[in-house]
Design a protein around this motif. Structure first.
Motif, PDB file in Angstrom:
ATOM      1  N   VAL A   1       0.889  -1.102   0.189  1.00 19.99           N
ATOM      2  CA  VAL A   1       0.014   0.050  -0.049  1.00 19.99           C
ATOM      3  C   VAL A   1       0.903   1.268   0.159  1.00 19.99           C
ATOM      4  N   ASP A   2       0.266   2.203  -0.419  1.00 15.00           N
ATOM      5  CA  ASP A   2       0.918   3.586  -0.637  1.00 15.00           C
ATOM      6  C   ASP A   2       0.829   4.245   0.733  1.00 15.00           C
ATOM      7  N   ALA A   3       1.535   5.267   1.224  1.00 11.32           N
ATOM      8  CA  ALA A   3       1.413   6.251   2.399  1.00 11.32           C
ATOM      9  C   ALA A   3       0.088   6.432   2.532  1.00 11.32           C
ATOM     10  N   GLY A   4      -0.626   7.053   1.492  1.00  8.21           N
ATOM     11  CA  GLY A   4      -2.139   7.874   1.300  1.00  8.21           C
ATOM     12  C   GLY A   4      -3.036   6.563   1.761  1.00  8.21           C
ATOM     13  N   THR A   5      -2.787   5.615   1.439  1.00  7.57           N
ATOM     14  CA  THR A   5      -3.561   4.230   1.591  1.00  7.57           C
ATOM     15  C   THR A   5      -3.523   3.762   3.060  1.00  7.57           C
ATOM     16  N   ALA A   6      -2.299   3.771   3.548  1.00  5.96           N
ATOM     17  CA  ALA A   6      -1.892   3.256   4.765  1.00  5.96           C
ATOM     18  C   ALA A   6      -2.597   4.370   5.764  1.00  5.96           C
ATOM     19  N   ASP A   7      -2.573   5.599   5.368  1.00  2.97           N
ATOM     20  CA  ASP A   7      -3.271   6.658   6.487  1.00  2.97           C
ATOM     21  C   ASP A   7      -4.758   6.431   6.481  1.00  2.97           C
ATOM     22  N   HIS A   8      -5.164   6.133   5.511  1.00  2.98           N
ATOM     23  CA  HIS A   8      -6.527   6.105   5.277  1.00  2.98           C
ATOM     24  C   HIS A   8      -6.996   4.623   6.242  1.00  2.98           C
ATOM     25  N   LEU A   9      -6.207   3.665   6.236  1.00  4.05           N
ATOM     26  CA  LEU A   9      -6.292   2.343   7.128  1.00  4.05           C
ATOM     27  C   LEU A   9      -6.379   2.860   8.575  1.00  4.05           C
ATOM     28  N   LEU A  10      -5.668   3.907   8.884  1.00  6.92           N
ATOM     29  CA  LEU A  10      -5.387   4.149  10.258  1.00  6.92           C
ATOM     30  C   LEU A  10      -6.813   4.892  10.684  1.00  6.92           C
ATOM     31  N   LYS A  11      -7.535   5.720   9.534  1.00  9.13           N
ATOM     32  CA  LYS A  11      -8.664   6.393   9.839  1.00  9.13           C
ATOM     33  C   LYS A  11      -9.972   5.137   9.731  1.00  9.13           C
ATOM     34  N   LEU A  12      -9.683   4.113   9.245  1.00  7.90           N
ATOM     35  CA  LEU A  12     -10.832   3.251   9.174  1.00  7.90           C
ATOM     36  C   LEU A  12     -10.826   2.486  10.674  1.00  7.90           C
ATOM     37  N   VAL A  13      -9.593   2.289  11.067  1.00  8.04           N
ATOM     38  CA  VAL A  13      -9.548   1.669  12.400  1.00  8.04           C
ATOM     39  C   VAL A  13     -10.008   2.921  13.759  1.00  8.04           C
ATOM     40  N   ALA A  14     -10.086   3.984  13.515  1.00  8.56           N
ATOM     41  CA  ALA A  14     -10.404   5.174  14.334  1.00  8.56           C
ATOM     42  C   ALA A  14     -12.064   5.185  14.230  1.00  8.56           C
ATOM     43  N   ALA A  15     -12.550   5.307  12.741  1.00  8.52           N
ATOM     44  CA  ALA A  15     -14.001   5.341  12.357  1.00  8.52           C
ATOM     45  C   ALA A  15     -14.534   3.986  13.153  1.00  8.52           C
ATOM     46  N   VAL A  16     -14.210   2.680  12.935  1.00 10.67           N
ATOM     47  CA  VAL A  16     -14.803   1.781  13.667  1.00 10.67           C
ATOM     48  C   VAL A  16     -14.771   1.783  15.069  1.00 10.67           C
ATOM     49  N   LYS A  17     -13.830   2.286  15.826  1.00  6.18           N
ATOM     50  CA  LYS A  17     -13.838   2.333  17.082  1.00  6.18           C
ATOM     51  C   LYS A  17     -14.946   3.454  17.775  1.00  6.18           C
ATOM     52  N   LEU A  18     -15.096   4.698  16.995  1.00  4.49           N
ATOM     53  CA  LEU A  18     -15.752   5.468  17.013  1.00  4.49           C
ATOM     54  C   LEU A  18     -17.410   4.979  17.286  1.00  4.49           C
TER      55      LEU A  18
END
Length: 226
Positions: free
Chosen positions: A153-170
């Motif tokens: 994955v590229d850096a942008g997609t990796a960052d979006h993966l972090l946002k996915l995890v954060a959104a699911v946690k919310l």
């Protein structure tokens, strides 16, 4: 046709002159058939020669106009066909994305998203939206995002993966990432928040075991407190 001929027509047969003006007026607004119908009784005289010339001119205009209309109609149909094909391609692409990253009911209260192929920015957004909807709909407590089938994955997609995890946690769901390849791990490690924001396990089996253990511990804690 000389000026005297025109004056003679105006004096003797003013209707022919006015008819000629009517013909020109009809042709100017695209009423070619009506204009030609007005010239159906042209006589063989000097004024009639003018009428015949005008008939030929209007006939050519009508042919050109009809050809242009046919070309425009064909172009519109071609554009509609292209738009329909593009819409079909986009719908098929969406279906392929859904099939290549489905949200599975892995266990009671546990969802899993096995991702295969390239995880680009657009697909990451789609996975996030789909997973969030399923988490809310099923009230799942855990979600596993399995990257075993993702090579990099590229850096942008990796960052979006972090946002996915954060959104699911919310929305009240624990998110665990499994099957991270060495290349993906390097990209994630380069992000400042990745090490502490992500819980990563080697494979889907270990991820499921973690979720079940965490759920059992939570229930035991709740029962003890009660």
């Amino acid at each position: 046709m000389s000026t005297s001929d025109v004056e003679a027509v105006l004096a003797d047969e003013p209707d022919r002159y006015h008819r000629l003006l009517a013909v020109i007026g009809l042709a100017s607004v695209g009423e070619f058939a009506k204009a030609l119908a007005q010239l159906s009784t042209a006589r063989e005289d000097a004024f009639g020669m003018l009428e015949e010339g005008l008939r030929l001119f209007i006939t050519e205009l009508q042919i050109t106009h009809d050809e242009r209309e046919q070309a425009l109609t064909a172009l519109l149909r071609a554009n509609q066909d292209i738009e329909q094909k593009l819409a079909l391609i986009e719908a098929q692409r969406h279906e392929i994305r859904q099939l290549s990253s489905p949200v599975l009911d892995l266990w009671e209260g546990v969802l899993a998203v096995p991702i295969v192929g390239t995880l680009d920015h657009a697909r990451a957004i789609e996975v996030t939206d789909t997973l969030l909807q399923r988490v809310v709909a099923t009230r799942a407590r855990s979600a596993l995002v399995d990257l075993t089938g993702v090579a990099d994955v590229d850096a942008g997609t990796a960052d979006h993966l972090l946002k996915l995890v954060a959104a699911v946690k919310l929305v009240g769901c624990q998110c665990v990432v499994t099957g991270v390849s060495p290349a993906v791990a390097e990209t994630l490690a380069a992000l400042d928040d990745a090490p502490r924001a992500l819980r990563c396990l080697p494979n889907l089996r270990e991820g499921l075991r973690h979720c079940l253990t965490a759920r059992a511990a939570s229930r035991a804690s709740t029962a003890a407190a009660g």
